[in-house]
Design a protein around this motif. Structure first.
Motif, PDB file in Angstrom:
ATOM      1  N   THR A 153      66.538  22.460  50.583  1.00 23.61           N
ATOM      2  CA  THR A 153      65.252  21.610  51.141  1.00 23.61           C
ATOM      3  C   THR A 153      64.084  21.428  50.653  1.00 23.61           C
ATOM      4  O   THR A 153      63.334  20.836  50.580  1.00 23.61           O
ATOM      5  N   LEU A 154      63.686  22.111  49.968  1.00 24.85           N
ATOM      6  CA  LEU A 154      62.576  22.175  49.021  1.00 24.85           C
ATOM      7  C   LEU A 154      62.484  21.246  47.762  1.00 24.85           C
ATOM      8  O   LEU A 154      61.742  19.958  48.013  1.00 24.85           O
ATOM      9  N   GLU A 155      63.907  20.816  47.147  1.00 28.13           N
ATOM     10  CA  GLU A 155      64.074  19.553  46.226  1.00 28.13           C
ATOM     11  C   GLU A 155      63.817  18.549  47.035  1.00 28.13           C
ATOM     12  O   GLU A 155      63.585  17.601  46.882  1.00 28.13           O
ATOM     13  N   SER A 156      64.587  18.115  48.144  1.00 27.09           N
ATOM     14  CA  SER A 156      64.164  17.095  49.238  1.00 27.09           C
ATOM     15  C   SER A 156      63.079  16.733  49.509  1.00 27.09           C
ATOM     16  O   SER A 156      63.149  15.724  49.784  1.00 27.09           O
ATOM     17  N   ALA A 157      62.433  17.562  49.895  1.00 25.76           N
ATOM     18  CA  ALA A 157      60.418  18.169  50.318  1.00 25.76           C
ATOM     19  C   ALA A 157      60.041  16.863  49.452  1.00 25.76           C
ATOM     20  O   ALA A 157      58.714  16.958  49.575  1.00 25.76           O
ATOM     21  N   ALA A 158      60.354  16.988  48.296  1.00 24.98           N
ATOM     22  CA  ALA A 158      59.853  17.106  46.912  1.00 24.98           C
ATOM     23  C   ALA A 158      59.566  15.756  46.623  1.00 24.98           C
ATOM     24  O   ALA A 158      60.236  15.216  47.055  1.00 24.98           O
TER      25      ALA A 158
END
Length: 158
Positions: A153-158
């Motif tokens: 989730t964090l990777e896709s938000a970056a």
């Protein structure tokens, strides 16, 4: 028969709501993985997780003030100061004052600090991936799945 001890029922883990059990499992998993990363990778560099975090924040957000480090890392200002003292004594960061607010202390990475992070980070990533593929005893598969979900989730938000 009263024994003088507190007699209120304290719920066992199975009696706790699922949310609390999940948070507990996630925190335990995070702590176990963090401890293993410190033991296997960071100890060779004479870093704790907290000192690594302070150094990598100084590098990624150069410069960064100690208040911001405390907020991001969830450390107290005192803990940030202790980490910064050790990092500064080793020549990995230097401290400076903010130009507009002399009360604010800024952390600047040194070339040696950059070299150390460049060396440590790939080994930390590799070990973290290994731990998530083969979790240590006490780390539930559900907690690992949640950590991986949060990471994606964090990777896709970056």
């Amino acid at each position: 028969m009263p024994t003088g001890h507190h007699t209120d029922h304290v719920p066992e883990a199975a009696d706790a709501p699922a949310t609390l059990r999940g948070i507990t499992a996630l925190c335990r998993a995070s702590n176990l993985i963090r401890r293993e990363l410190e033991r296997v990778v960071l100890s060779d560099a004479e870093l704790t997780w907290s000192s690594y975090d302070v150094l990598q924040l100084a590098i990624s957000r150069r410069p960064i003030d100690t208040r911001t480090v405390a907020e991001i890392s969830c450390l107290t200002k005192g803990a940030v100061s202790i980490c910064a003292n050790g990092l500064e004594n080793r020549g990995l960061i230097r401290r400076g004052r903010h130009a507009e607010d002399q009360r604010r202390i800024l952390l600047h990475p040194t070339a040696e600090g950059l070299r150390l992070i460049t060396d440590v980070r790939p080994r930390l990533i590799t070990e973290a991936q290994r731990l998530l593929q083969n979790p240590p005893d006490g780390v539930s598969r559900d907690a690992v799945a949640l950590i991986l979900h949060i990471t994606r989730t964090l990777e896709s938000a970056a």
